[in-house]
Design a protein around this motif. Structure first.
Motif, PDB file in Angstrom:
ATOM      1  N   ALA A 106       0.839  -1.205   0.000  1.00  0.00           N
ATOM      2  CA  ALA A 106       0.000   0.000   0.000  1.00  0.00           C
ATOM      3  C   ALA A 106       0.874   1.254   0.000  1.00  0.00           C
ATOM      4  CB  ALA A 106      -0.928   0.001   1.213  1.00  0.00           C
ATOM      5  N   PHE A 107       1.968   1.214   0.777  1.00  0.00           N
ATOM      6  CA  PHE A 107       2.900   2.342   0.811  1.00  0.00           C
ATOM      7  C   PHE A 107       3.507   2.573  -0.575  1.00  0.00           C
ATOM      8  CE2 PHE A 107       7.308   3.838   1.299  1.00  0.00           C
ATOM      9  CZ  PHE A 107       7.071   5.063   1.923  1.00  0.00           C
ATOM     10  N   ALA A 108       3.912   1.489  -1.247  1.00  0.00           N
ATOM     11  CA  ALA A 108       4.477   1.604  -2.588  1.00  0.00           C
ATOM     12  C   ALA A 108       3.445   2.175  -3.561  1.00  0.00           C
ATOM     13  CB  ALA A 108       4.958   0.231  -3.074  1.00  0.00           C
ATOM     14  N   PHE A 109       2.210   1.728  -3.424  1.00  0.00           N
ATOM     15  CA  PHE A 109       1.137   2.197  -4.305  1.00  0.00           C
ATOM     16  C   PHE A 109       0.927   3.705  -4.137  1.00  0.00           C
ATOM     17  CE2 PHE A 109      -3.418   2.959  -5.171  1.00  0.00           C
ATOM     18  CZ  PHE A 109      -3.486   2.483  -6.474  1.00  0.00           C
ATOM     19  N   ILE A 110       0.866   4.168  -2.893  1.00  0.00           N
ATOM     20  CA  ILE A 110       0.614   5.586  -2.616  1.00  0.00           C
ATOM     21  C   ILE A 110       1.790   6.449  -3.074  1.00  0.00           C
ATOM     22  CG2 ILE A 110       0.294   7.294  -0.770  1.00  0.00           C
ATOM     23  CD1 ILE A 110      -1.215   5.048   0.775  1.00  0.00           C
ATOM     24  N   THR A 111       3.015   6.007  -2.744  1.00  0.00           N
ATOM     25  CA  THR A 111       4.179   6.824  -3.104  1.00  0.00           C
ATOM     26  C   THR A 111       4.400   6.882  -4.612  1.00  0.00           C
ATOM     27  OG1 THR A 111       5.624   4.896  -2.760  1.00  0.00           O
ATOM     28  CG2 THR A 111       5.391   6.448  -0.928  1.00  0.00           C
ATOM     29  N   SER A 112       3.847   5.928  -5.363  1.00  0.00           N
ATOM     30  CA  SER A 112       4.003   5.966  -6.820  1.00  0.00           C
ATOM     31  C   SER A 112       3.317   7.197  -7.418  1.00  0.00           C
ATOM     32  CB  SER A 112       3.441   4.692  -7.455  1.00  0.00           C
ATOM     33  OG  SER A 112       2.021   4.678  -7.438  1.00  0.00           O
ATOM     34  N   PHE A 113       2.320   7.733  -6.701  1.00  0.00           N
ATOM     35  CA  PHE A 113       1.612   8.905  -7.205  1.00  0.00           C
ATOM     36  C   PHE A 113       2.353  10.201  -6.883  1.00  0.00           C
ATOM     37  CE2 PHE A 113      -1.743   5.755  -7.054  1.00  0.00           C
ATOM     38  CZ  PHE A 113      -2.452   6.005  -8.222  1.00  0.00           C
ATOM     39  N   ILE A 114       3.216  10.178  -5.881  1.00  0.00           N
ATOM     40  CA  ILE A 114       3.907  11.402  -5.478  1.00  0.00           C
ATOM     41  C   ILE A 114       5.399  11.368  -5.804  1.00  0.00           C
ATOM     42  CG2 ILE A 114       2.252  11.925  -3.655  1.00  0.00           C
ATOM     43  CD1 ILE A 114       4.121  10.746  -1.624  1.00  0.00           C
ATOM     44  N   SER A 115       5.893  10.199  -6.177  1.00  0.00           N
ATOM     45  CA  SER A 115       7.309  10.075  -6.497  1.00  0.00           C
ATOM     46  C   SER A 115       7.635  10.799  -7.793  1.00  0.00           C
ATOM     47  CB  SER A 115       7.682   8.592  -6.629  1.00  0.00           C
ATOM     48  OG  SER A 115       8.985   8.466  -7.149  1.00  0.00           O
ATOM     49  N   LYS A 116       8.824  11.387  -7.835  1.00  0.00           N
ATOM     50  CA  LYS A 116       9.298  12.068  -9.037  1.00  0.00           C
ATOM     51  C   LYS A 116      10.161  11.146  -9.886  1.00  0.00           C
ATOM     52  CE  LYS A 116       9.224  16.660  -6.896  1.00  0.00           C
ATOM     53  NZ  LYS A 116      10.029  17.851  -6.530  1.00  0.00           N
ATOM     54  N   GLY A 117      10.216   9.886  -9.512  1.00  0.00           N
ATOM     55  CA  GLY A 117      10.995   8.923 -10.278  1.00  0.00           C
ATOM     56  C   GLY A 117      10.478   8.817 -11.702  1.00  0.00           C
ATOM     57  N   ASN A 118      11.399   8.490 -12.608  1.00  0.00           N
ATOM     58  CA  ASN A 118      11.051   8.477 -14.025  1.00  0.00           C
ATOM     59  C   ASN A 118      11.553   7.207 -14.687  1.00  0.00           C
ATOM     60  OD1 ASN A 118      10.470   9.023 -16.672  1.00  0.00           O
ATOM     61  ND2 ASN A 118      11.927  10.701 -16.879  1.00  0.00           N
ATOM     62  N   PRO A 119      10.624   6.303 -15.095  1.00  0.00           N
ATOM     63  CA  PRO A 119      11.067   5.067 -15.757  1.00  0.00           C
ATOM     64  C   PRO A 119      11.690   5.306 -17.124  1.00  0.00           C
ATOM     65  CG  PRO A 119       8.680   5.266 -15.833  1.00  0.00           C
ATOM     66  CD  PRO A 119       9.166   6.358 -14.932  1.00  0.00           C
ATOM     67  N   ALA A 120      11.582   6.566 -17.611  1.00  0.00           N
ATOM     68  CA  ALA A 120      12.221   6.906 -18.880  1.00  0.00           C
ATOM     69  C   ALA A 120      13.615   7.483 -18.657  1.00  0.00           C
ATOM     70  CB  ALA A 120      11.366   7.912 -19.645  1.00  0.00           C
ATOM     71  N   GLY A 121      14.109   7.441 -17.401  1.00  0.00           N
ATOM     72  CA  GLY A 121      15.419   7.989 -17.083  1.00  0.00           C
ATOM     73  C   GLY A 121      16.532   7.199 -17.743  1.00  0.00           C
ATOM     74  N   ALA A 122      17.725   7.718 -17.620  1.00  0.00           N
ATOM     75  CA  ALA A 122      18.882   7.064 -18.253  1.00  0.00           C
ATOM     76  C   ALA A 122      20.056   6.964 -17.290  1.00  0.00           C
ATOM     77  CB  ALA A 122      19.294   7.839 -19.496  1.00  0.00           C
ATOM     78  N   GLU A 123      19.770   6.943 -15.981  1.00  0.00           N
ATOM     79  CA  GLU A 123      20.833   6.860 -14.983  1.00  0.00           C
ATOM     80  C   GLU A 123      21.308   5.414 -14.835  1.00  0.00           C
ATOM     81  OE1 GLU A 123      22.232   9.376 -13.305  1.00  0.00           O
ATOM     82  OE2 GLU A 123      20.987  10.804 -14.407  1.00  0.00           O
ATOM     83  N   PRO A 124      22.608   5.211 -14.654  1.00  0.00           N
ATOM     84  CA  PRO A 124      23.099   3.857 -14.356  1.00  0.00           C
ATOM     85  C   PRO A 124      22.749   3.497 -12.919  1.00  0.00           C
ATOM     86  CG  PRO A 124      24.897   5.432 -14.216  1.00  0.00           C
ATOM     87  CD  PRO A 124      23.697   6.204 -14.708  1.00  0.00           C
ATOM     88  N   LEU A 125      22.651   2.206 -12.644  1.00  0.00           N
ATOM     89  CA  LEU A 125      22.403   1.776 -11.273  1.00  0.00           C
ATOM     90  C   LEU A 125      23.729   1.728 -10.531  1.00  0.00           C
ATOM     91  CD1 LEU A 125      20.421   0.730  -9.130  1.00  0.00           C
ATOM     92  CD2 LEU A 125      20.955  -1.580  -9.903  1.00  0.00           C
ATOM     93  N   LYS A 126      23.843   2.544  -9.489  1.00  0.00           N
ATOM     94  CA  LYS A 126      25.057   2.603  -8.685  1.00  0.00           C
ATOM     95  C   LYS A 126      24.739   2.240  -7.245  1.00  0.00           C
ATOM     96  CE  LYS A 126      26.940   6.448 -11.436  1.00  0.00           C
ATOM     97  NZ  LYS A 126      27.378   7.870 -11.374  1.00  0.00           N
TER      98      LYS A 126
END
Length: 244
Positions: A106-126
């Motif tokens: 439920a926490f993940a579901f709610i934060t998905s609406f307010i998160s600024k994360g972008n699945p179209a990003g191009a950052e490497p995983l570090k």
């Protein structure tokens, strides 16, 4: 006939699981409905997941969508979290496990609406405090309970602005890592019913390849809505299981 059904179950579950996680919530109930013993169903799921996850990861690795350097450090965090989660689970009642799982999803579901994360990003995983802690925490959840682990990882990678297709490969690598050991354990215990497991595995490998091809063509703007739908279904399934 049941082998054909298991094949299609594998295709559908793994396609969904590759794109957004939560595939086990399709395959496991379906196998139980077909009359497979619970340990045999879980064993079949682990074996087919290990093979299909490596299949989709290797396809994306071969296409240079991700590198081994990005993947290798995930393993100790996921495994360490899984072991920790397993130790914690031994001290908790099933009811409390369900409450923890539902709360986290439920926490993940709610934060998905307010998160600024972008699945179209191009950052490497570090390896950073956020990525390391996040993967270890999701590993704990996987050891505690499990369903929705891939979905939570996709949320994390989205937050870290890792490209969606790369995220899919990273999740599948982590899934392979966590399922491989479990698969060996179920095989050695004799719980695996091989004809049914192989039928599911064939469908899972097909679904993994189908999922990868869809992921490569999927517009990133649709990723979060798909994740939200899968998350909502996971929550409903968890609540239903807890009530029953």
């Amino acid at each position: 006939m049941e082998y054909l059904l298991l094949f299609f179950i594998g295709v559908v579950a793994t396609t969904i699981g590759t794109l957004a996680g939560g595939g086990g919530l399709v395959s496991l109930p379906a196998m139980l409905f077909l009359g497979m013993p619970i340990h045999s169903a879980i064993g079949a799921n682990k074996v087919s997941n290990a093979v299909s996850s490596f299949s989709s990861f290797f396809t994306l690795y071969r296409r240079k969508q991700l590198t081994l350097k990005e993947c290798s450090w995930i393993v100790p965090f996921s495994l360490g979290g899984g072991i920790t989660g397993g130790l914690i689970a031994a001290q908790l009642s099933p009811e409390n496990l369900y409450i923890i799982a539902i709360t986290l999803m439920a926490f993940a579901f709610i934060t998905s609406f307010i998160s600024k994360g972008n699945p179209a990003g191009a950052e490497p995983l570090k390896l950073t405090p956020v990525s390391g802690t996040g993967l270890f925490g999701i590993g704990i959840y996987d050891g505690l309970f499990g369903p929705g682990q891939g979905t939570l990882m996709l949320y994390l990678f989205s937050y870290l602005k890792v490209a969606y297709v790369k995220s899919v490969g990273l999740v599948r690598f982590a899934t392979f890592s966590s399922c491989f050991g479990a698969a060996i354990s179920y095989i050695l215990s004799g719980a695996v019913i091989w004809p049914m497991t192989l039928a599911l595995m064939a469908g899972s490998v097909t679904g993994a390849q189908l999922g990868v091809r869809i992921a490569e063509k999927l517009n990133p703007i649709y990723v979060k809505p798909i994740l939200r739908i899968v998350t909502a279904l996971v929550i409903v399934q968890l609540i239903a299981d807890n009530v029953m």
